[in-house]
Design a protein around this motif. Structure first.
Motif, PDB file in Angstrom:
ATOM      1  N   VAL A 116       0.863  -1.184   0.000  1.00  0.00           N
ATOM      2  CA  VAL A 116       0.000   0.000   0.000  1.00  0.00           C
ATOM      3  C   VAL A 116       0.900   1.235   0.000  1.00  0.00           C
ATOM      4  O   VAL A 116       1.745   1.390   0.888  1.00  0.00           O
ATOM      5  CB  VAL A 116      -0.932   0.012   1.221  1.00  0.00           C
ATOM      6  CG1 VAL A 116      -1.940   1.146   1.104  1.00  0.00           C
ATOM      7  CG2 VAL A 116      -1.655  -1.323   1.370  1.00  0.00           C
ATOM      8  N   PRO A 123      -0.949   7.591  -2.965  1.00  0.00           N
ATOM      9  CA  PRO A 123      -1.687   7.544  -4.235  1.00  0.00           C
ATOM     10  C   PRO A 123      -0.854   7.893  -5.462  1.00  0.00           C
ATOM     11  O   PRO A 123      -1.011   7.269  -6.525  1.00  0.00           O
ATOM     12  CB  PRO A 123      -2.810   8.561  -4.018  1.00  0.00           C
ATOM     13  CG  PRO A 123      -3.059   8.518  -2.539  1.00  0.00           C
ATOM     14  CD  PRO A 123      -1.703   8.330  -1.927  1.00  0.00           C
ATOM     15  N   ARG A 144      -7.413  -1.156   4.784  1.00  0.00           N
ATOM     16  CA  ARG A 144      -8.613  -1.627   4.093  1.00  0.00           C
ATOM     17  C   ARG A 144      -8.383  -1.719   2.586  1.00  0.00           C
ATOM     18  O   ARG A 144      -8.850  -2.651   1.928  1.00  0.00           O
ATOM     19  CB  ARG A 144      -9.791  -0.694   4.381  1.00  0.00           C
ATOM     20  CG  ARG A 144     -10.350  -0.846   5.773  1.00  0.00           C
ATOM     21  CD  ARG A 144     -11.716  -0.198   5.910  1.00  0.00           C
ATOM     22  NE  ARG A 144     -12.140  -0.336   7.310  1.00  0.00           N
ATOM     23  CZ  ARG A 144     -12.251   0.668   8.158  1.00  0.00           C
ATOM     24  NH1 ARG A 144     -12.020   1.903   7.761  1.00  0.00           N
ATOM     25  NH2 ARG A 144     -12.616   0.460   9.404  1.00  0.00           N
ATOM     26  N   ALA A 145      -7.681  -0.746   2.052  1.00  0.00           N
ATOM     27  CA  ALA A 145      -7.368  -0.786   0.618  1.00  0.00           C
ATOM     28  C   ALA A 145      -6.510  -2.006   0.297  1.00  0.00           C
ATOM     29  O   ALA A 145      -6.706  -2.671  -0.727  1.00  0.00           O
ATOM     30  CB  ALA A 145      -6.652   0.499   0.215  1.00  0.00           C
ATOM     31  N   VAL A 188      -1.495  -0.978  -4.277  1.00  0.00           N
ATOM     32  CA  VAL A 188      -2.725  -0.203  -4.203  1.00  0.00           C
ATOM     33  C   VAL A 188      -2.457   1.141  -3.537  1.00  0.00           C
ATOM     34  O   VAL A 188      -1.493   1.296  -2.778  1.00  0.00           O
ATOM     35  CB  VAL A 188      -3.827  -0.957  -3.424  1.00  0.00           C
ATOM     36  CG1 VAL A 188      -4.149  -2.281  -4.097  1.00  0.00           C
ATOM     37  CG2 VAL A 188      -3.396  -1.209  -1.985  1.00  0.00           C
ATOM     38  N   ALA A 231      -8.548  -5.312   0.375  1.00  0.00           N
ATOM     39  CA  ALA A 231      -9.383  -5.515  -0.806  1.00  0.00           C
ATOM     40  C   ALA A 231      -8.629  -6.229  -1.922  1.00  0.00           C
ATOM     41  O   ALA A 231      -9.244  -6.832  -2.801  1.00  0.00           O
ATOM     42  CB  ALA A 231      -9.913  -4.171  -1.304  1.00  0.00           C
ATOM     43  N   GLY A 288      -7.646   3.187   6.800  1.00  0.00           N
ATOM     44  CA  GLY A 288      -8.118   3.228   5.422  1.00  0.00           C
ATOM     45  C   GLY A 288      -7.136   2.600   4.461  1.00  0.00           C
ATOM     46  O   GLY A 288      -7.522   1.936   3.491  1.00  0.00           O
ATOM     47  N   SER A 289      -5.860   2.777   4.721  1.00  0.00           N
ATOM     48  CA  SER A 289      -4.829   2.175   3.877  1.00  0.00           C
ATOM     49  C   SER A 289      -4.834   0.658   4.004  1.00  0.00           C
ATOM     50  O   SER A 289      -4.696  -0.063   3.012  1.00  0.00           O
ATOM     51  CB  SER A 289      -3.453   2.740   4.249  1.00  0.00           C
ATOM     52  OG  SER A 289      -3.362   4.112   3.915  1.00  0.00           O
ATOM     53  N   GLY A 321      -5.274   5.113   1.842  1.00  0.00           N
ATOM     54  CA  GLY A 321      -6.381   5.989   2.160  1.00  0.00           C
ATOM     55  C   GLY A 321      -5.933   7.193   2.958  1.00  0.00           C
ATOM     56  O   GLY A 321      -4.735   7.470   3.101  1.00  0.00           O
TER      57      GLY A 321
END
Length: 211
Positions: free
Chosen positions: A48, A51, A76-77, A65, A80, A73-74, A68
């Motif tokens: 992760v 962005p 969770r990304a 990925v 996924a 949030g990161s 966040g």
């Protein structure tokens, strides 16, 4: 039990001053050390990143990925991108480059033995006080406290459940605890310090030659 790792390297480096995960440590970058350790124990690795770096390729990574707005949030990304057949998921901060392979393995072993999660912990040596409005409100019993590190290992189903509903927490174990999961503590490592400041990186550069 298949194991996947999520290596979180999406921090903006506000306190450090630059993206610390891309700073050099020995003959490679800080995040490369974390990726190497994760790759050694996992069937797959998700990285992760900030962005604006999500389009870059990285050696030994199965998926990259964008992170966040928060660490949770990161993660969770990253989750996924982990295949649903994964049974154990290890979450590790790239800013902890000196975690040993043994530390990863001990957490995975604890989850395979039935724990919902396993975190490395270091006993506190300093006295810890609760402060309110500049005054000491309470002195905590440090014998019951540990400083928690990553890598943190989890039963994949439990970790995914803990991340539902946009919960927030200081680490993934706190989310698992919030849904009633059983999290055990394995012995952490003093060398496994998080790089937060320039001084931390200097210390890590010294340690890298002796570990």
């Amino acid at each position: 039990m298949s194991v996947w790792a999520v290596v979180v390297a999406a921090g903006a480096g506000v306190r450090f001053g630059t993206l610390k995960q891309y700073e050099h440590l020995g003959d490679r970058r800080v995040l490369d050390w974390a990726l190497e350790r994760a790759r050694a124990v996992a069937d797959g690795v998700v990285l992760v990143v900030p962005p604006d770096r999500a389009g870059e390729s990285e050696h030994g990574v199965d998926a990259i990925v964008a992170g966040g707005d928060t660490r949770v949030g990161s993660v969770r990304a990253g989750l996924a991108a982990v295949p649903h057949e994964a049974e154990v998921i290890v979450v590790h901060d790239a800013a902890r480059p000196l975690a040993s392979g043994t530390l990863f393995q001990e957490g995975i072993k604890a989850v395979r033995a039935g724990a919902d999660g396993a975190v490395p912990g270091i006993p506190l040596v300093d006295t810890v006080k609760v402060v309110e409005d500049g005054h000491v409100a309470e002195t905590l019993d440090r014998d019951r406290l540990v400083a928690v590190q990553t890598p943190q290992a989890f039963a994949a189903r439990t970790l995914r459940l803990a991340h539902e509903g946009d919960r927030e927490g200081t680490d993934d174990a706190s989310l698992v605890e919030a849904i009633g999961g059983r999290v055990v503590v394995v012995a952490g490592e003093e060398a496994n310090a998080k790089i937060t400041t320039q001084h931390d990186l200097l210390v890590a550069r010294t340690l890298i030659d002796v570990i």
